[in-house]
Structure formats: structure tokens, C-alpha cells
Enzyme design. Structure first.
Site, mmCIF file in Angstrom:
data_model
loop_
_atom_site.group_PDB
_atom_site.id
_atom_site.type_symbol
_atom_site.label_atom_id
_atom_site.label_comp_id
_atom_site.label_asym_id
_atom_site.label_seq_id
_atom_site.Cartn_x
_atom_site.Cartn_y
_atom_site.Cartn_z
ATOM 1 N N HIS A 157 0.797 -1.232 0.120
ATOM 2 C CA HIS A 157 -0.049 -0.125 -0.148
ATOM 3 C C HIS A 157 0.800 1.461 0.047
ATOM 4 O O HIS A 157 0.363 2.286 -0.199
ATOM 5 C CB HIS A 157 -0.846 0.055 1.191
ATOM 6 C CG HIS A 157 -2.100 0.555 0.907
ATOM 7 N ND1 HIS A 157 -2.393 1.764 0.127
ATOM 8 C CD2 HIS A 157 -3.588 0.582 1.336
ATOM 9 C CE1 HIS A 157 -3.586 2.127 0.008
ATOM 10 N NE2 HIS A 157 -4.316 1.552 0.859
ATOM 11 N N ARG A 158 2.007 1.066 0.353
ATOM 12 C CA ARG A 158 2.948 2.232 0.315
ATOM 13 C C ARG A 158 3.194 2.841 -1.090
ATOM 14 O O ARG A 158 3.187 3.984 -1.347
ATOM 15 C CB ARG A 158 4.485 2.061 0.727
ATOM 16 C CG ARG A 158 4.540 1.847 2.266
ATOM 17 C CD ARG A 158 5.758 1.066 2.725
ATOM 18 N NE ARG A 158 6.109 -0.004 1.968
ATOM 19 C CZ ARG A 158 7.481 -0.670 2.015
ATOM 20 N NH1 ARG A 158 8.335 -0.183 3.161
ATOM 21 N NH2 ARG A 158 7.716 -1.623 1.684
#
Length: 427
Positions: free
Chosen positions: A400-401
Site C-alpha cells: 500500500h505504500r
């Protein structure tokens, strides 16, 4: 002049390695290019060739022990080159009355071996061993030498450094203890003595445990699952295999469902460049090509060989390349360049009857696609009628980064479109 044989760095993360097998012994004649020994890394077994022709001497690299990268493990002497063990230092040399340059000149063996005869030092050690000792804060006086007449060689210092590090390590806490708790005495207490065997971890198993623990605890995973109808893909696969050219009675290719999954995922990543990335603390790396890692089960673990530029390769090329990589992965013959890197990955457990699962991301990848088995399921068609179809569930794990939810949904949506319309992969 004698040629030094060092333990090479054959893997990006490699600090030490083990010689699993010597093919020659002390005093044997070797030729340039002969396989001298085999290194066991956490990923594969690598064969190391001799850089020179001559007689193998001073074999200090023992099988089965950790040796620091760059350490001398043996020497190859030229044919007819004089060989003798280095003599003990004379009292005058030990007291510093003989200059180091004079001592080296007077002793051609010391010249061949790069033996240090430092003024004022009675400890005999090679320059590399002295440098390693300085860098590691190791007292040479406490190191037992295994070279001729007890000379300290780099491998001896490396052993001392490894032993010191092992003793000095603090007790693991937090996430570290999770990965190591299986070896503690407390973990054995619930099980009566004699009811189990202790199997030491292999280097591969330790690396897998370390990397996956790190990945799962430091990467914010999120998961997206879709069902793909694959009847059209199975039909096209059968047609392509039936029409494969034959040479010497053997088809030039035989496509698997996994080959078509690789192609579809590569095309999906290529058309979603914002997802074909790697995360670093300073930057997001936007890759110019799609290099797909494919998880392969091997003895004691798994490895992920990579299909480079998979988005631009034909299905038959991908199929033949994957068969070759998988075979060499299982025999431990992959080169580091064949399993390092990659921009995304696939893990397929469908052939084991697994319906659905989620895989752990393996850096530097930002995504991994987990592929389940194709099975007949009841479905409702576009007209609202109940029918059956062959359905395959896939789950995308995403970092998700680097990749947000909408972007991940776009990527897996493109993959499903390609899988359900497989002719588009041939255009």
C-alpha cells in the site's frame, strides 16, 4: 606466481558462504576452467572454476563452515614453482631488527603467499587476515592459524569474527523473537523427550524465514480477489498446443495455464505502469520493463526465477523459458541474475487443488498474484440464467505504500480481462 583462490560473492546479500564440496584435493593438478568447488548459498549451489592451471595447495577453506566473502580458500601454484611451508620467523625478525622488505625478499614463499612479516610482530598472518582482524577488532593473538606452520589466514579470522558475533548477539526481542522462538528450550518443553527430532535450519530456510517475517511485518499489505472465467483460455490453450510445430517428434512448445497467467499478468503490469514499481525510503522506482518472478518449489523451500521482459515475449518463449528456469531451480543451478530483482511476482498453487489464498510480497516487488485452481462452478450469465463455468480465483497482494486501492483494482481488472479474452494476448 601462485594464484590466490578466494570465496567469491555470488549473491547480492551474501556476506558468508559455505563450500559444500571440493572437486580436487591438496596437491592435485587443476586446469584453468576446472570446477574447483561448489558454494552453498541461501538460493542455490554455485560451481566455482579455477582461474589458473597448476597444483592446488594450501586448501584452508573447509567444507560445511561459514567463510567470509573474499577470504582465501586455496592457492594454485604454477607447474614447477617451488612450494614449501613458510619457515618460522627468526628471533631477529621477531624482535624487529630485520626490515619487512628484507624478510620478504629473503623468503620467496612469503612473496608468493603475500605473507606479512611486519617488523615487531611475531604473529604470522597474511595481509588480508591482518586487515580483516583490524576491521573486526579481532586480536590475532587469540586466533588459531590453519595455514602452513600455524600461519593465520583470512578464513581463520572469519571464523573468529563469526564466533565472536554469535556470542555477542543480544537476546532477540519483538519481531526477531517470533522468527527464532522455535529453537528456544521453552518451545521444546511441551513435547516429551524422544518424541521428536531436531532438524537444523538450512541457509535457504533461514533466509526465507527472515525475508518473509520482515516483509509481513514491515510492508502494509492489502488484498484484492477476483474470479476469472477461463473456459475460453483452456480452449485456446488446447488449440495452440495441438498446432505446435514438431521437431524430431517433439512439439516445440507445450503451453500451461501458468504460462498464460504469466503473459496476462505481464501485459496487465505493462499497461498499468504506476503499479510496475518498487518502493524505497527515498524513491519509487518506476521500471521500464516487466520482469515477472514465478515461485518454484524446491527441496527445502522455494525460489523465484524471473522471466525478463515478459510483456514483449510470446507465449511459446515464456513457456520454454519457464520450463528451463524451473528445472535448473530444482537442481540448484540458477545464476544469481536469474532470480534477483523482478518487478512483480506470481505464486500458483492451483495444481495442488488450492481454491484461493493470499501470498506475501517479496521485496523489491510491490505486488504478487496468488493463483488458485480452475474448477467448475455454478454461475449466473448475462441473461440471468444459471449455468456452469470453469472459474479460477486470483488474489492480488499489494504494497500500500506504493500502490493504492484503486490502482490495484485497475491492475487486477486488466488481468481478468486478458484471462477471459485470451486471444488479445496473441495480438
Amino acid at each position: 606466481m601462485a594464484t590466490e583462490i578466494i570465496l567469491p560473492k555470488v549473491d547480492m546479500d551474501m556476506a558468508t558462504g559455505k563450500i559444500s564440496k571440493w572437486y580436487f584435493k591438496e596437491g592435485d593438478r587443476v586446469g584453468k576452467g576446472d570446477v574447483l568447488f561448489e558454494i552453498e548459498t541461501d538460493k542455490a549451489a554455485m560451481e566455482i572454476d579455477s582461474p589458473a592451471t597448476g597444483i592446488l595447495r594450501n586448501v584452508t577453506g573447509e567444507e560445511g563452515i561459514d567463510i567470509a566473502v573474499g577470504s582465501a580458500v586455496a592457492w594454485v601454484y604454477e607447474e614447477g614453482e617451488e612450494y614449501q611451508a613458510a619457515p618460522e620467523l627468526s628471533p631477529t625478525a621477531a624482535s624487529g631488527t630485520v626490515e619487512a622488505s628484507d624478510a620478504t625478499t629473503a623468503n620467496p614463499v612469503a612473496q608468493n603467499h603475500n605473507v606479512s612479516a611486519d617488523a615487531g610482530s611475531a604473529i604470522r598472518a597474511t595481509p588480508l587476515a591482518r586487515r580483516l582482524a583490524r576491521e573486526g577488532g579481532i586480536d590475532l593473538g587469540s586466533v588459531a592459524g590453519t595455514g602452513p606452520h600455524g600461519r593465520i589466514v583470512s578464513a581463520d579470522v572469519s571464523k573468529a569474527r563469526i564466533a565472536e558475533t554469535t556470542v555477542a548477539l543480544p537476546a532477540p526481542t519483538g519481531a526477531e523473537s517470533i522468527g527464532q522462538q522455535g529453537s528456544s528450550d521453552a518451545s521444546l518443553k511441551p513435547f516429551p523427550e524422544g518424541t521428536f527430532d531436531l532438524q537444523p535450519h538450512t541457509p535457504m530456510r533461514r533466509t526465507i524465514a527472515r525475508r518473509l517475517l520482515e516483509a509481513k511485518t514491515t510492508i502494509p499489505h492489502f488484498y484484492l480477489s477476483v474470479d476469472c472465467h477461463i473456459d475460453a483460455l483452456l480452449k485456446l490453450r488446447a488449440e495452440l498446443n495441438a498446432s505446435a510445430p514438431v521437431a524430431d517428434g517433439t512439439p516445440k512448445y507445450k503451453l500451461s495455464v501458468n504460462d498464460m497467467v504469466i503473459k496476462a499478468y505481464a501485459l496487465a503490469l505493462g499497461s498499468t505502469p504506476d503499479a510496475n514499481v518498487s518502493w524505497t525510503e527515498e524513491n519509487v522506482l518506476r521500471h521500464h520493463s516487466v520482469d515477472v518472478g514465478v515461485a518454484v518449489s524446491v527441496a527445502g523451500g522455494l525460489i523465484t526465477p524471473i522471466i525478463r521482459h515478459a510483456e514483449s515475449k510470446t507465449l511459446s518463449t515464456i513457456s520454454n523459458e519457464m520450463k528451463d528456469l524451473a528445472a535448473r531451480a530444482r537442481s540448484g543451478k540458477l545464476k544469481p541474475v536469474e532470480y534477483q530483482g523482478g518487478t512483480g511476482a506470481i505464486s500458483n498453487l492451483g495444481m495442488f487443488g488450492v481454491k484461493e489464498f493470499a501470498a506475501i510480497i517479496n521485496p523489491p516487488h510491490s505486488t504478487i498474484l496468488a493463483v488458485g485452481s480452475g474448477e467448475k462452478r455454478p454461475v449466473v450469465n448475462a441473461h440471468g440464467d444459471l449455468s456452469s463455468a470453469t472459474v479460477m480465483t486470483v488474489t492480488l497482494s499489494t504494497d500500500h505504500r506504493a500502490v493504492d486501492g484503486a490502482l490495484g483494482a485497475e491492475l487486477i481488472g486488466k488481468f481478468r480481462t486478458l484471462i477471459e479474452n485470451p486471444m488479445s494476448m496473441l495480438i
